[in-house]
Design an enzyme around this catalytic site. Sequence first.
Site, PDB file in Angstrom:
ATOM      1  CE  LYS A 180      -4.417   1.384   0.752  1.00 50.77           C
ATOM      2  NZ  LYS A 180      -5.693   0.014   0.137  1.00 50.77           N
ATOM      3  N   GLY A 217     -18.309   8.505  -2.287  1.00 48.69           N
ATOM      4  CA  GLY A 217     -16.741   8.247  -2.918  1.00 48.69           C
ATOM      5  C   GLY A 217     -17.502   7.676  -3.944  1.00 48.69           C
ATOM      6  CG  ASN A 218     -14.985   4.319  -6.984  1.00 48.70           C
ATOM      7  OD1 ASN A 218     -15.151   3.268  -6.260  1.00 48.70           O
ATOM      8  ND2 ASN A 218     -14.650   4.721  -8.051  1.00 48.70           N
ATOM      9  CB  ALA A 219     -16.626   2.846  -2.617  1.00 53.88           C
ATOM     10  N   GLY A 220     -18.896   4.595  -1.930  1.00 55.27           N
ATOM     11  CA  GLY A 220     -20.301   4.246  -1.236  1.00 55.27           C
ATOM     12  C   GLY A 220     -21.520   4.876  -2.759  1.00 55.27           C
ATOM     13  N   GLY A 231     -20.702   7.280   3.298  1.00 58.51           N
ATOM     14  CA  GLY A 231     -19.384   8.088   1.728  1.00 58.51           C
ATOM     15  C   GLY A 231     -20.044   7.502   1.095  1.00 58.51           C
TER      16      GLY A 231
HETATM   17  N1  GLU Z   1      -7.548   0.700  -2.962  1.00 58.14           N
HETATM   18  C1  GLU Z   1      -8.378  -0.800  -3.054  1.00 58.14           C
HETATM   19  C2  GLU Z   1      -7.901  -1.549  -2.130  1.00 58.14           C
HETATM   20  O1  GLU Z   1      -7.883  -1.419  -1.012  1.00 58.14           O
HETATM   21  C3  GLU Z   1      -7.816  -1.025  -4.809  1.00 58.14           C
HETATM   22  C4  GLU Z   1      -6.607  -1.558  -5.034  1.00 58.14           C
HETATM   23  C5  GLU Z   1      -6.047  -2.787  -5.600  1.00 58.14           C
HETATM   24  O2  GLU Z   1      -7.269  -2.238  -6.724  1.00 58.14           O
HETATM   25  O3  GLU Z   1      -4.517  -2.663  -6.080  1.00 58.14           O
HETATM   26  O4  GLU Z   1      -8.808  -2.587  -2.867  1.00 58.14           O
END
Ligand code: GLU
Length: 405
Positions: A96, A208-211, A206
């Site tokens: 990450k 954003g993209n997910a919510g 939330g």
């Molecule tokens: N940021 C996203 C996660 O936390 C996607 C990570 C990715 O696609 O490598 O799973």
Amino acid sequence: MSFANVVHFLEKIAPLAKLSKKEITLLQTPDRILKAELTVNGKKYPAYRVQFNNARGPYKGGIRYHPEVSEDEVTSLAFWMTVKTAVTDLPFGGGKGGVTVDPKKLNQKELEELSRAYVRAFYKNLGPDTDIPAPDVYTTPEIMGWMLDEYQKLTGKKAPAFITGKPLELGGSKVRDIATALGGVYILEEAVKKTGLKEKKVAIQGFGNAGMNMAQLLAERGYTVVAVSDSKGGIYDADGLNIEEVMKVKKTKGTVTEYTKAAKISNQELLESGCSILIPSALSGVITDKNAEKIKAKMVLELANGPTTPEADEILWARKVLVLPDILANAGGVTVSYFEWAQNKNDESWSEQKVKKKLQEKMVSAFQQIWDEFSDEKKSFRTAAYVLALKKIAAAEKNKIKNKS
Ligand code: GLU
């Protein structure tokens, strides 16, 4: 969540996964913590890339831009990526990245400069077969595009598989934009089937993209979305919000709280609001020992990473609230990232239908494996997911050691 909490949780569940002391220590230790300071317009921003574990494949995970990013948080997130890729059987490890910055305070040019500086700082440790970044909180396909361009300039090679979550024109995958939410929908539908949950009233924290995508997908599928929120606050309507209209308001006015046809609530109230399914889709640590008793939902689907503290998790488990954990519930994003990477490697472009079908297969199969492990009722669904994943990582570690000797 702090990494100390992660370590503590691992120790607690180690006996269930039948892991030795040595294996546990290994799983608690990141391979590498890379740090840099990025300078944009004379201002300095701390930046990190944590490569947690690559026993099952190259490190994989997003890059987050947020004022609260710290080495400790990125380490927890990198650990979760390691577990997430194992849960869904992707040939990746976990990593990450993050930059401590409030991206809302930067203009486009500064944002681009910051993103390119990130790649310049870490590119020697990244690559299509080494460590593959992606979007996360406040990072977008456009940012992935700048990062790819910078990487290709530095290495002098065309390498679309260096990063996922790119715009389609640069080799991105269809469905990647909604993948986190869609993966969550597939998991939720399996859980609804298994438990026979009848009432489908959803509250989503939330937008954003997910919510936001989750709200739209669930409304399309006949769920009643009673509450949504963003960093400014939330809105509630027991009869269901008109999500298309809320999305328009968010786009034009910047916040869902400007939507006038529903009651205003705080983010805290949203978590405790009248709903049967609660979907935290923003930041970590929002469900705590202070509010876990007050949650009315029968099911919690974690689209955010780490939204439930370990204490809250125990309270929910005792109250028989089914928590569908982040390492499964939001794995749709990294799963389509894997499809994107595979398409780039083989110079292919899959149809929307194919990506959706393969995503559904992956999510349903991961859910089923965990459900089987969970059915003994001695462990929570989260613990069952960890037990399965940790066994897979430990087995790969053993192989790595064998191959070395
Ligand atoms: N940021 C996203 C996660 O936390 C996607 C990570 C990715 O696609 O490598 O799973």
